[in-house]
Each structure stands twice: as structure tokens, then as C-alpha cells.
Motif scaffolding. Sequence first.
Motif, PDB file in Angstrom:
ATOM      1  N   ASP A   1      52.098  12.340 -31.448  1.00 52.96           N
ATOM      2  CA  ASP A   1      50.654  12.224 -31.692  1.00 52.96           C
ATOM      3  C   ASP A   1      50.254  10.802 -32.051  1.00 52.96           C
ATOM      4  OD1 ASP A   1      50.008  15.002 -31.336  1.00 52.96           O
ATOM      5  OD2 ASP A   1      50.923  15.399 -33.283  1.00 52.96           O
ATOM      6  N   ILE A   2      51.216  10.022 -32.539  1.00 51.29           N
ATOM      7  CA  ILE A   2      50.935   8.640 -32.956  1.00 51.29           C
ATOM      8  C   ILE A   2      51.087   7.668 -31.798  1.00 51.29           C
ATOM      9  CG2 ILE A   2      51.681   6.784 -34.517  1.00 51.29           C
ATOM     10  CD1 ILE A   2      52.714   9.032 -36.403  1.00 51.29           C
ATOM     11  N   ARG A   3      51.940   7.987 -30.830  1.00 51.64           N
ATOM     12  CA  ARG A   3      52.243   7.072 -29.724  1.00 51.64           C
ATOM     13  C   ARG A   3      51.005   6.495 -29.030  1.00 51.64           C
ATOM     14  NH1 ARG A   3      57.519   6.768 -28.012  1.00 51.64           N
ATOM     15  NH2 ARG A   3      58.936   8.347 -28.871  1.00 51.64           N
ATOM     16  N   PRO A   4      49.942   7.292 -28.769  1.00 56.23           N
ATOM     17  CA  PRO A   4      48.778   6.732 -28.059  1.00 56.23           C
ATOM     18  C   PRO A   4      48.109   5.564 -28.778  1.00 56.23           C
ATOM     19  CG  PRO A   4      48.712   9.120 -28.019  1.00 56.23           C
ATOM     20  CD  PRO A   4      49.801   8.743 -28.976  1.00 56.23           C
ATOM     21  N   TYR A   5      48.401   5.394 -30.063  1.00 57.12           N
ATOM     22  CA  TYR A   5      47.765   4.335 -30.848  1.00 57.12           C
ATOM     23  C   TYR A   5      48.650   3.083 -30.961  1.00 57.12           C
ATOM     24  CZ  TYR A   5      44.815   8.249 -32.156  1.00 57.12           C
ATOM     25  OH  TYR A   5      43.981   9.337 -32.111  1.00 57.12           O
ATOM     26  N   LEU A   6      49.825   3.132 -30.376  1.00 57.32           N
ATOM     27  CA  LEU A   6      50.761   2.019 -30.500  1.00 57.32           C
ATOM     28  C   LEU A   6      50.706   1.091 -29.298  1.00 57.32           C
ATOM     29  CD1 LEU A   6      53.860   3.942 -31.945  1.00 57.32           C
ATOM     30  CD2 LEU A   6      51.831   3.043 -33.126  1.00 57.32           C
ATOM     31  N   THR A   7      51.122  -0.138 -29.513  1.00 60.54           N
ATOM     32  CA  THR A   7      51.090  -1.134 -28.449  1.00 60.54           C
ATOM     33  C   THR A   7      52.280  -0.931 -27.503  1.00 60.54           C
ATOM     34  OG1 THR A   7      52.450  -2.725 -29.663  1.00 60.54           O
ATOM     35  CG2 THR A   7      50.052  -2.779 -30.048  1.00 60.54           C
ATOM     36  N   PRO A   8      52.178  -1.430 -26.277  1.00 60.55           N
ATOM     37  CA  PRO A   8      53.324  -1.342 -25.358  1.00 60.55           C
ATOM     38  C   PRO A   8      54.579  -1.992 -25.927  1.00 60.55           C
ATOM     39  CG  PRO A   8      51.338  -1.936 -24.165  1.00 60.55           C
ATOM     40  CD  PRO A   8      50.988  -1.995 -25.624  1.00 60.55           C
ATOM     41  N   GLU A   9      54.399  -3.108 -26.630  1.00 61.82           N
ATOM     42  CA  GLU A   9      55.550  -3.798 -27.226  1.00 61.82           C
ATOM     43  C   GLU A   9      56.228  -2.913 -28.278  1.00 61.82           C
ATOM     44  OE1 GLU A   9      52.724  -6.612 -25.524  1.00 61.82           O
ATOM     45  OE2 GLU A   9      52.487  -5.018 -27.023  1.00 61.82           O
ATOM     46  N   ALA A  10      55.408  -2.239 -29.068  1.00 62.66           N
ATOM     47  CA  ALA A  10      55.957  -1.362 -30.097  1.00 62.66           C
ATOM     48  C   ALA A  10      56.676  -0.168 -29.484  1.00 62.66           C
ATOM     49  CB  ALA A  10      54.842  -0.885 -31.020  1.00 62.66           C
TER      50      ALA A  10
ATOM     51  N   ALA B   1      51.468  -0.988 -36.029  1.00 62.71           N
ATOM     52  CA  ALA B   1      50.226  -1.754 -36.113  1.00 62.71           C
ATOM     53  C   ALA B   1      49.645  -2.047 -34.735  1.00 62.71           C
ATOM     54  CB  ALA B   1      50.469  -3.063 -36.857  1.00 62.71           C
ATOM     55  N   PHE B   2      48.326  -2.112 -34.678  1.00 67.13           N
ATOM     56  CA  PHE B   2      47.621  -2.528 -33.459  1.00 67.13           C
ATOM     57  C   PHE B   2      46.365  -3.284 -33.877  1.00 67.13           C
ATOM     58  CE2 PHE B   2      45.464   1.318 -34.720  1.00 67.13           C
ATOM     59  CZ  PHE B   2      44.139   1.118 -34.358  1.00 67.13           C
ATOM     60  N   ARG B   3      45.824  -4.088 -32.966  1.00 67.24           N
ATOM     61  CA  ARG B   3      44.589  -4.831 -33.268  1.00 67.24           C
ATOM     62  C   ARG B   3      43.400  -4.110 -32.664  1.00 67.24           C
ATOM     63  NH1 ARG B   3      45.268  -9.539 -35.836  1.00 67.24           N
ATOM     64  NH2 ARG B   3      47.316 -10.555 -35.665  1.00 67.24           N
ATOM     65  N   ASP B   4      42.335  -3.980 -33.457  1.00 73.07           N
ATOM     66  CA  ASP B   4      41.115  -3.368 -32.934  1.00 73.07           C
ATOM     67  C   ASP B   4      40.281  -4.414 -32.200  1.00 73.07           C
ATOM     68  OD1 ASP B   4      39.797  -4.910 -34.832  1.00 73.07           O
ATOM     69  OD2 ASP B   4      39.220  -3.217 -36.094  1.00 73.07           O
ATOM     70  N   GLY B   5      39.104  -4.040 -31.769  1.00 70.92           N
ATOM     71  CA  GLY B   5      38.269  -4.946 -30.995  1.00 70.92           C
ATOM     72  C   GLY B   5      37.850  -6.188 -31.741  1.00 70.92           C
ATOM     73  N   ALA B   6      37.869  -6.112 -33.071  1.00 70.66           N
ATOM     74  CA  ALA B   6      37.487  -7.269 -33.887  1.00 70.66           C
ATOM     75  C   ALA B   6      38.690  -8.119 -34.277  1.00 70.66           C
ATOM     76  CB  ALA B   6      36.752  -6.805 -35.144  1.00 70.66           C
ATOM     77  N   GLY B   7      39.866  -7.751 -33.766  1.00 72.37           N
ATOM     78  CA  GLY B   7      41.056  -8.525 -34.081  1.00 72.37           C
ATOM     79  C   GLY B   7      41.713  -8.160 -35.391  1.00 72.37           C
ATOM     80  N   VAL B   8      41.313  -7.037 -35.988  1.00 69.85           N
ATOM     81  CA  VAL B   8      41.888  -6.604 -37.263  1.00 69.85           C
ATOM     82  C   VAL B   8      43.100  -5.726 -36.994  1.00 69.85           C
ATOM     83  CG1 VAL B   8      41.494  -5.304 -39.385  1.00 69.85           C
ATOM     84  CG2 VAL B   8      39.642  -6.678 -38.406  1.00 69.85           C
ATOM     85  N   LEU B   9      44.205  -6.047 -37.653  1.00 75.04           N
ATOM     86  CA  LEU B   9      45.394  -5.214 -37.532  1.00 75.04           C
ATOM     87  C   LEU B   9      45.182  -3.914 -38.301  1.00 75.04           C
ATOM     88  CD1 LEU B   9      48.381  -7.695 -37.890  1.00 75.04           C
ATOM     89  CD2 LEU B   9      48.042  -6.079 -36.025  1.00 75.04           C
TER      90      LEU B   9
END
Length: 215
Positions: free
Chosen positions: A74-83, A114-122
Amino acid sequence: MPWQKRPNRLKNVSLHPKFSTMYIVDKAYITDDIADEMFVCDLDKCLGACCVEGELGAPLEVEELAVIQQLLEDIRPYLTPEALAQIAREGWYHQEPNGDYSTASLPTGACVFAFRDGAGVLKCGIEQAHREGKIAYPKPISCHLYPLRITRYDEFEAVNYHQWHICAAACLKGKAAGVPLYQFLKTPLIRKYGEEWYNTLVAQISERMPDPQDH
């Protein structure tokens, strides 16, 4: 999320309650600046720096390993490809030499969650999944409690305030709003220790507050 080296000693504390300036609730010895320091996270200023700065991943309770593992899909969709690639290679947590567990980090230092949102916030992928109602688990309790850090000893736990320059904006925001640390962290403290414990802490703090009539 990546943090500094864990504190390995009590801060400004004598272990005998008679000589202590800290708060003691059950087996938790709490640094006295939990009531003195003002704090409110200011993500617009820090941009989630605690998710990338530091030498270690987020400390994990042993019980959290199974919880997060069960929720990983359930968490995977929110993670970056690198992660996702690193998790596939090495897993999402590791065990430190002292036996403690922590989340894994990318070569950049960022937590794998961690991922960055549209405003660049982790932001935290676990927390985002929780906010969107996908999972009931909020995030690792160590992240939820930050800037408090818990160090376990044989007969008690030391609950210390960790001062870090990346949280300077949070201290300023807390002062402006007049919010002490224990109030800002009410939800995670209750999550960790329970409502009765928190109410006892608040009562102890209130007893030490100066009486306005004395001024």
C-alpha cells in the motif's frame, strides 16, 4: 527518516528524582525542556530536511518491522523509483551494529520512504498513505515524536529533546505561536505512552509553572 547519531546519555539529568529537574512519569525520564522549548514544524522553511539530513535512518521499534512489511504494498505507490529499486536490492530497513533497527537510506541520504511534493518538500510515503486513508499506521513512532528521542536503559527510558539547526524555523514558529514542545507532540506522546501518561505529564508541568500572582 535519516537522523543524527542517537543520544547515548541523559541530558541535564540526575537519576535520583529528589535531585532531578526533569519530569518522571512511570519509567520515562523526560527532559525538562519539553515544557520550556517552543516548537511547531515549519515545512515551508525546512522543506523536510529531517528526511535527508543525518547519518542514520529513522529508528524503528522491533514491532514496527512486521507492521510496515505488511503495509509495504500500500505504501509502494508513494515511493520514488530510486527507492523502489533500492528496496528490491537491499530491503527497506537494516540492523545496526548495536542491534537497533532503522529505515534504509538512499545514496543521497534521503530515507527510502521519502518523496518530494510539488513544492519541493520532502514528505513521508508512509504518512501520505495514512493521510489518504490507505493505511491506519501513521509512520514510525520515532518520526512522529521528533524532535524527541528515546533512549532505553535497563530500568527506564530517557526522553530527550534533540536540538538540531535544521529545526531553527520550527523553534521560531513555536515561539510565535506560544506552543511548547509537549503540546505540539501531544498526539505522538499519547500514541507512545497513552492518554493517562500524557495527562500525568501535563499535571507535573502545570505544578511547576510559576504562579502569576507571584509576580
